[in-house]
Scaffold this motif. Structure first.
Motif, mmCIF file in Angstrom:
data_model
loop_
_atom_site.group_PDB
_atom_site.id
_atom_site.type_symbol
_atom_site.label_atom_id
_atom_site.label_comp_id
_atom_site.label_asym_id
_atom_site.label_seq_id
_atom_site.Cartn_x
_atom_site.Cartn_y
_atom_site.Cartn_z
ATOM 1 N N ALA A 52 0.755 -1.447 0.051
ATOM 2 C CA ALA A 52 0.010 -0.039 -0.083
ATOM 3 C C ALA A 52 0.811 1.220 0.191
ATOM 4 C CB ALA A 52 -0.849 0.111 1.176
ATOM 5 N N SER A 53 0.420 2.212 -0.809
ATOM 6 C CA SER A 53 1.239 3.696 -0.450
ATOM 7 C C SER A 53 0.863 4.448 0.765
ATOM 8 C CB SER A 53 1.056 4.265 -1.979
ATOM 9 O OG SER A 53 -0.460 4.541 -2.264
ATOM 10 N N VAL A 54 -0.426 4.216 1.161
ATOM 11 C CA VAL A 54 -0.679 4.947 2.328
ATOM 12 C C VAL A 54 -1.388 3.881 3.473
ATOM 13 C CG1 VAL A 54 -0.654 7.359 1.805
ATOM 14 C CG2 VAL A 54 -2.862 5.803 1.238
ATOM 15 N N PRO A 55 -1.037 4.086 4.552
ATOM 16 C CA PRO A 55 -1.740 2.875 5.623
ATOM 17 C C PRO A 55 -3.337 2.970 5.613
ATOM 18 C CG PRO A 55 -0.536 4.722 6.791
ATOM 19 C CD PRO A 55 -0.326 4.966 5.505
ATOM 20 N N SER A 56 -4.065 3.993 5.208
ATOM 21 C CA SER A 56 -5.352 3.924 5.066
ATOM 22 C C SER A 56 -5.828 3.086 4.101
ATOM 23 C CB SER A 56 -6.032 5.578 4.811
ATOM 24 O OG SER A 56 -5.315 5.817 3.680
ATOM 25 N N GLU A 57 -5.092 2.742 3.016
ATOM 26 C CA GLU A 57 -5.451 1.777 1.853
ATOM 27 C C GLU A 57 -5.704 0.538 2.543
ATOM 28 O OE1 GLU A 57 -2.625 2.936 -1.335
ATOM 29 O OE2 GLU A 57 -2.859 0.802 -2.046
ATOM 30 N N LEU A 58 -4.662 0.235 3.579
ATOM 31 C CA LEU A 58 -4.700 -1.048 3.992
ATOM 32 C C LEU A 58 -5.814 -1.283 5.071
ATOM 33 C CD1 LEU A 58 -1.276 -2.678 5.438
ATOM 34 C CD2 LEU A 58 -3.165 -2.451 6.980
ATOM 35 N N ALA A 59 -6.118 -0.281 5.764
ATOM 36 C CA ALA A 59 -7.045 -0.433 6.667
ATOM 37 C C ALA A 59 -8.217 -0.922 6.043
ATOM 38 C CB ALA A 59 -7.315 0.982 7.422
ATOM 39 N N GLU A 60 -8.578 -0.278 4.925
ATOM 40 C CA GLU A 60 -10.021 -0.728 4.236
ATOM 41 C C GLU A 60 -10.191 -2.086 3.738
ATOM 42 O OE1 GLU A 60 -9.724 2.508 1.321
ATOM 43 O OE2 GLU A 60 -11.243 3.637 2.260
ATOM 44 N N ALA A 61 -9.000 -2.747 3.549
ATOM 45 C CA ALA A 61 -9.018 -3.946 3.047
ATOM 46 C C ALA A 61 -8.780 -5.138 4.136
ATOM 47 C CB ALA A 61 -7.774 -4.184 2.083
ATOM 48 N N CYS A 62 -8.550 -5.097 5.397
ATOM 49 C CA CYS A 62 -7.998 -5.700 6.370
ATOM 50 C C CYS A 62 -9.123 -5.929 7.631
ATOM 51 C CB CYS A 62 -6.735 -5.594 6.630
ATOM 52 S SG CYS A 62 -5.591 -5.732 5.084
ATOM 53 N N ASN A 63 -9.198 -7.199 7.977
ATOM 54 C CA ASN A 63 -9.560 -7.148 9.352
ATOM 55 C C ASN A 63 -8.889 -7.410 10.415
ATOM 56 O OD1 ASN A 63 -9.586 -9.924 8.973
ATOM 57 N ND2 ASN A 63 -11.700 -10.273 8.663
ATOM 58 N N ILE A 64 -7.560 -8.218 10.252
ATOM 59 C CA ILE A 64 -6.751 -8.135 11.405
ATOM 60 C C ILE A 64 -5.546 -7.413 10.518
ATOM 61 C CG2 ILE A 64 -5.186 -9.827 12.502
ATOM 62 C CD1 ILE A 64 -7.765 -11.803 12.397
ATOM 63 N N ILE A 65 -4.810 -6.531 11.525
ATOM 64 C CA ILE A 65 -3.685 -5.826 11.071
ATOM 65 C C ILE A 65 -2.538 -5.652 12.060
ATOM 66 C CG2 ILE A 65 -2.691 -3.419 10.588
ATOM 67 C CD1 ILE A 65 -5.801 -2.908 9.717
ATOM 68 N N PHE A 66 -1.350 -6.177 11.700
ATOM 69 C CA PHE A 66 -0.150 -6.258 12.450
ATOM 70 C C PHE A 66 0.509 -5.101 12.324
ATOM 71 C CE2 PHE A 66 -1.199 -10.875 12.024
ATOM 72 C CZ PHE A 66 -0.820 -11.389 13.281
ATOM 73 N N LEU A 67 1.115 -4.732 13.360
ATOM 74 C CA LEU A 67 2.181 -3.292 13.677
ATOM 75 C C LEU A 67 3.459 -3.958 14.024
ATOM 76 C CD1 LEU A 67 0.158 -0.754 15.425
ATOM 77 C CD2 LEU A 67 0.014 -1.186 12.710
ATOM 78 N N SER A 68 4.655 -3.477 13.475
ATOM 79 C CA SER A 68 5.935 -3.716 13.955
ATOM 80 C C SER A 68 6.643 -2.637 13.704
ATOM 81 C CB SER A 68 6.316 -5.036 13.379
ATOM 82 O OG SER A 68 7.758 -5.348 13.969
ATOM 83 N N LEU A 69 6.557 -1.619 14.737
ATOM 84 C CA LEU A 69 6.969 -0.141 14.635
ATOM 85 C C LEU A 69 8.040 0.120 15.777
ATOM 86 C CD1 LEU A 69 3.566 1.149 13.528
ATOM 87 C CD2 LEU A 69 5.510 0.850 11.984
ATOM 88 N N THR A 70 8.797 1.056 15.460
ATOM 89 C CA THR A 70 9.932 1.406 16.552
ATOM 90 C C THR A 70 9.218 1.661 17.863
ATOM 91 O OG1 THR A 70 10.963 2.538 14.856
ATOM 92 C CG2 THR A 70 11.626 3.020 16.733
ATOM 93 N N ASP A 71 8.008 2.775 18.004
ATOM 94 C CA ASP A 71 8.003 3.365 19.456
ATOM 95 C C ASP A 71 6.735 3.832 19.385
ATOM 96 O OD1 ASP A 71 8.228 5.440 17.920
ATOM 97 O OD2 ASP A 71 10.046 6.151 18.712
ATOM 98 N N THR A 72 6.103 4.398 20.475
ATOM 99 C CA THR A 72 4.704 4.937 20.898
ATOM 100 C C THR A 72 4.418 5.811 19.590
ATOM 101 O OG1 THR A 72 5.377 4.726 22.927
ATOM 102 C CG2 THR A 72 3.152 5.835 22.378
ATOM 103 N N GLU A 73 5.301 6.893 19.279
ATOM 104 C CA GLU A 73 5.165 7.927 18.407
ATOM 105 C C GLU A 73 4.931 7.142 17.022
ATOM 106 O OE1 GLU A 73 8.587 10.383 18.252
ATOM 107 O OE2 GLU A 73 7.777 11.420 16.554
ATOM 108 N N ALA A 74 5.641 6.362 16.788
ATOM 109 C CA ALA A 74 5.277 5.548 15.148
ATOM 110 C C ALA A 74 4.066 5.041 15.300
ATOM 111 C CB ALA A 74 6.687 4.586 15.076
#
Ligand SMILES: NC(=O)c1ccc[n+]([C@@H]2O[C@H](COP(=O)([O-])OP(=O)(O)OC[C@H]3O[C@@H](n4cnc5c(N)ncnc54)[C@H](OP(=O)(O)O)[C@@H]3O)[C@@H](O)[C@H]2O)c1
Length: 302
Positions: A52-74
């Motif tokens: 996806a080019s923006v996270p919102s694109e992924l949100a519309e297509a999925c019902n389970i989303i994994f995040l693996s990001l640096t920190d709270t801010e990310a």
């Protein structure tokens, strides 16, 4: 659980994300991924997965989303920033956050998403890149139990040990305890090894003997070769270890405690980061001139 019940998305193709993603995808197809730096999508094999080019694109297509990001801010920027996912998520969507973030941030995100019927599981992982690659991480999970049961088979694709710990925040509480103990442990090893030059015992011998008795530890087992070789290329970066010590100290202080050992380890890691070792492996605090090291490193005073 049948794979057709899952419509999976994955955000964050860093050191951990790029190892965890293929393990999930080999058992349950992942539909869409997103990484802030889009060129990273070309570095990771993504057979059958859309980037996806923006996270919102992924949100519309999925019902389970994994995040693996640096920190709270990310995590907050991916969920609630411009083009963030939260406005587009459907009720009942489950966010499985594998990132290590602050306890305060975890509880805030949980509360905010719950208002829109989104289930947020704090589900950080214990173990590094090697364990991720071989499917031997430990998952520690807090949040809604039915959501946890739904994602458990997905967690099992990369974790050989899975702990459901109850209330929201308990996964992060456990992870911060783990990383505080790990940081304290590594600081003690650094202190011992940095004595080497002054007392005339080689670091390699100190480590060999420590590993035989009660002073041994899993982190010494895992990092011994790196320290011996002076190879501080990052598995778990020093700046991430510092971040986790800061979160752990904050959690303890918010609980009315004075975490003296975690605070001392935090100071050592902060000094190492100031000396330019932040992007190195967390074991670089013990890098003060290992005998026979291939790559000399700046000394960090303990
Ligand atoms: N490495 C380990 O051994 C290990 C073990 C256990 C737990 N963890 C935890 O797992 C998480 C990921 O670790 P890692 O080692 O994979 O980290 P990493 O290699 O530094 O990757 C971090 C990821 O977060 C993304 N990111 C950072 N800031 C962002 C922002 N403001 N907005 C959007 N995306 C952002 C990065 O995107 P870009 O590519 O655009 O920078 C990258 O995809 C961390 O919380 C870490 O503490 C790591």
């Amino acid at each position: 659980m049948k794979s057709q019940d899952y419509s999976l998305g994955f955000i964050g193709l860093g050191r951990m994300g790029r190892e965890i993603l293929p393990r999930i995808h080999s058992l349950f197809p992942v539909r869409v991924v997103y990484n802030r730096t889009s060129s990273v999508c070309n570095e990771v094999p993504l057979e059958g997965i859309t980037c996806a080019s923006v996270p919102s694109e992924l949100a519309e297509a999925c019902n389970i989303i994994f995040l693996s990001l640096t920190d709270t801010e990310a995590v907050e920027s991916i969920l609630f920033g411009d083009n963030g996912t939260s406005k587009y998520l459907k009720r009942g969507t489950i966010i499985v956050d594998l990132s290590t973030i602050s306890l305060e941030g975890t509880l805030r995100i949980h509360e905010r998403l719950a208002k829109s019927g989104i289930k947020y599981l704090d589900s950080p992982v214990i173990g590094s890149v090697g364990a991720a690659k071989s499917g031997n991480l430990t998952s520690v999970c807090g949040g809604d139990e039915s959501a946890f049961n739904r994602v458990r088979p997905l967690l099992a694709s990369f974790s050989s040990k899975i702990f459901y710990l109850g209330a929201s925040g308990n996964g992060i509480r456990m992870k911060l305890i783990n990383n505080a103990v790990m940081g304290i442990n590594m600081s003690a090893i650094a202190e011992a090894l940095n004595l080497s030059g002054s007392i005339g015992l080689p670091k390699s011998k100190i480590m060999e003997v420590l590993l035989t008795g009660g002073a041994s530890s899993r982190i010494l087992e895992l990092k011994r070769d790196k320290i011996e070789r002076g190879d501080f290329s990052p598995e778990f970066s020093l700046e991430h270890q510092l971040k986790d010590l800061r979160y752990a100290v904050e959690m303890a202080r918010d609980a009315g405690l004075n975490p003296e050992f975690s605070s001392a380890a935090e100071k050592l890691y902060a000094a190492a980061a100031t000396e330019g070792l932040g992007k190195d492996d967390m074991s670089a605090v013990a890098s003060g001139g290992v005998s026979g090291a291939a790559k000399p490193h700046k000394e960090v005073r303990v």
